[in-house]
Design a protein around this motif. Structure first.
Motif, mmCIF file in Angstrom:
data_model
loop_
_atom_site.group_PDB
_atom_site.id
_atom_site.type_symbol
_atom_site.label_atom_id
_atom_site.label_comp_id
_atom_site.label_asym_id
_atom_site.label_seq_id
_atom_site.Cartn_x
_atom_site.Cartn_y
_atom_site.Cartn_z
ATOM 1 N N UNK A 112 -7.130 2.638 -6.279
ATOM 2 C CA UNK A 112 -5.835 3.077 -6.792
ATOM 3 C C UNK A 112 -5.258 2.138 -7.848
ATOM 4 N N UNK A 113 -5.999 1.059 -8.163
ATOM 5 C CA UNK A 113 -5.515 0.071 -9.128
ATOM 6 C C UNK A 113 -6.487 -0.018 -10.293
ATOM 7 N N UNK A 114 -5.955 0.083 -11.500
ATOM 8 C CA UNK A 114 -6.782 -0.016 -12.703
ATOM 9 C C UNK A 114 -6.882 -1.460 -13.184
ATOM 10 N N UNK A 115 -5.750 -2.174 -13.183
ATOM 11 C CA UNK A 115 -5.733 -3.562 -13.645
ATOM 12 C C UNK A 115 -4.816 -4.380 -12.751
ATOM 13 N N UNK A 147 2.891 11.020 -10.706
ATOM 14 C CA UNK A 147 1.755 11.917 -10.916
ATOM 15 C C UNK A 147 0.540 11.204 -11.472
ATOM 16 N N UNK A 148 0.596 9.877 -11.523
ATOM 17 C CA UNK A 148 -0.537 9.099 -12.041
ATOM 18 C C UNK A 148 -1.631 8.996 -10.976
ATOM 19 N N UNK A 149 -2.827 8.637 -11.411
ATOM 20 C CA UNK A 149 -3.935 8.464 -10.477
ATOM 21 C C UNK A 149 -4.172 7.004 -10.130
ATOM 22 N N UNK A 150 -3.685 6.090 -10.975
ATOM 23 C CA UNK A 150 -3.830 4.666 -10.707
ATOM 24 C C UNK A 150 -2.599 3.908 -11.199
ATOM 25 N N UNK A 151 -2.407 2.727 -10.643
ATOM 26 C CA UNK A 151 -1.331 1.844 -11.083
ATOM 27 C C UNK A 151 -1.929 0.559 -11.631
ATOM 28 N N UNK A 182 0.835 -1.206 0.000
ATOM 29 C CA UNK A 182 0.000 0.000 0.000
ATOM 30 C C UNK A 182 0.866 1.251 0.000
ATOM 31 N N UNK A 183 1.896 1.253 0.833
ATOM 32 C CA UNK A 183 2.802 2.400 0.887
ATOM 33 C C UNK A 183 3.570 2.555 -0.422
ATOM 34 N N UNK A 184 3.932 1.431 -1.036
ATOM 35 C CA UNK A 184 4.671 1.494 -2.300
ATOM 36 C C UNK A 184 3.800 2.020 -3.429
ATOM 37 N N UNK A 185 2.527 1.649 -3.440
ATOM 38 C CA UNK A 185 1.603 2.189 -4.441
ATOM 39 C C UNK A 185 1.507 3.702 -4.289
ATOM 40 N N UNK A 186 1.369 4.179 -3.073
ATOM 41 C CA UNK A 186 1.286 5.629 -2.840
ATOM 42 C C UNK A 186 2.559 6.324 -3.281
ATOM 43 N N UNK A 187 3.705 5.700 -3.017
ATOM 44 C CA UNK A 187 4.977 6.296 -3.434
ATOM 45 C C UNK A 187 5.062 6.387 -4.950
ATOM 46 N N UNK A 188 4.649 5.317 -5.634
ATOM 47 C CA UNK A 188 4.721 5.283 -7.097
ATOM 48 C C UNK A 188 3.773 6.308 -7.714
ATOM 49 N N UNK A 189 2.591 6.447 -7.165
ATOM 50 C CA UNK A 189 1.639 7.440 -7.673
ATOM 51 C C UNK A 189 2.190 8.848 -7.497
ATOM 52 N N UNK A 190 2.783 9.110 -6.339
ATOM 53 C CA UNK A 190 3.343 10.444 -6.086
ATOM 54 C C UNK A 190 4.521 10.727 -7.013
ATOM 55 N N UNK A 191 5.335 9.709 -7.261
ATOM 56 C CA UNK A 191 6.530 9.889 -8.098
ATOM 57 C C UNK A 191 6.185 10.129 -9.558
#
Length: 229
Positions: free
Chosen positions: A128-131, A100-104, A89-98
């Motif tokens: 936060x997840x598209x696929x 600028x995407x809205x979903x991974x 969960x923390x890694x998803x938030x980090x990746x989105x912030x890095x």
């Protein structure tokens, strides 16, 4: 040929050319990086690490994904999949912030499917997840987990309390698109039917080993096109 027939022929020819011209564009929309492509978070399995994804991530880069959009994440595979899900969960938030995407998009192999599914089901990951992709995931358990004793491994046993809770109710909750790939020659996941999920697009591969799912070109292309819609 009279003018009416000539006109009709011209219209038909023009329509055919338009269809033909549109085909490459449709193919490239799923096979190459574009403005709507999401960053991809790769989640390895039991005894694995980030390097498991080198071949697949390299193919994504060849198809246009920037390195900043390809996260080959590592974690302690001995721990409970629930603990890994919290770190995920923390890694998803980090990746989105890095980015600028809205979903991974999440692409998982083997046990990585369990922690990522836990994240989706229990930690509000569906927003936060598209696929989500599972390659050879023990989604309903595997008898090969009967001989290992790490917490994460015992959770992969058929009938474990972890899997019973994870699979209760909707196996594919929320709005993400779910897909699994399973091989009839995968000797790590037994039974083969363990991989498939209700509500997911479930695909049988060629005769591939458990680790071959990570490097097979066809599996890559199908995964890429599924997440890049």
């Amino acid at each position: 040929m009279n003018k009416t027939l000539a006109s009709a022929a011209a219209v038909a020819a023009g329509a055919l050319l338009a269809v033909q011209a549109s085909l490459p564009a449709q193919a490239s929309s799923s096979s190459t990086f574009n403005s709507t492509s999401n960053p991809v978070l790769f989640v390895h399995g039991y005894t694995g690490d980030a390097s498991n994804w080198n071949t697949m991530a390299g193919r994504f880069r060849t198809d246009g994904w920037p390195s900043s959009y390809l996260d080959q994440w590592s974690y302690d595979w001995h721990q409970s999949n629930a603990t890994t899900a919290q770190q995920l969960s923390a890694e998803v938030d980090r990746l989105l912030a890095a980015t600028g995407a809205t979903k991974v998009d999440i692409v998982s192999h083997s046990m990585g499917g369990l922690s990522s599914r836990y994240y989706l089901k229990n930690l509000e990951g569906t927003s936060k997840v598209d696929a989500w992709v599972s390659l050879g995931g023990p989604n309903h358990g595997t008898d090969s987990a009967n001989t290992c004793f790490d917490t994460s491994c015992t959770e992969m046993r058929i009938g474990s309390s972890f899997l019973a809770a994870l699979n209760s109710g909707d196996e594919t909750p929320g709005s993400p698109r779910y897909a699994t790939w399973w091989s009839p020659c995968d000797t790590v996941i037994n039974p083969d039917t363990s991989v498939s999920l209700s509500g997911a697009a479930n695909t049988q591969t060629a005769c591939l080993s458990h680790t071959d799912l990570l490097a097979d070109a066809t599996v890559y292309a199908q995964t890429r096109d599924m997440i890049n819609r």
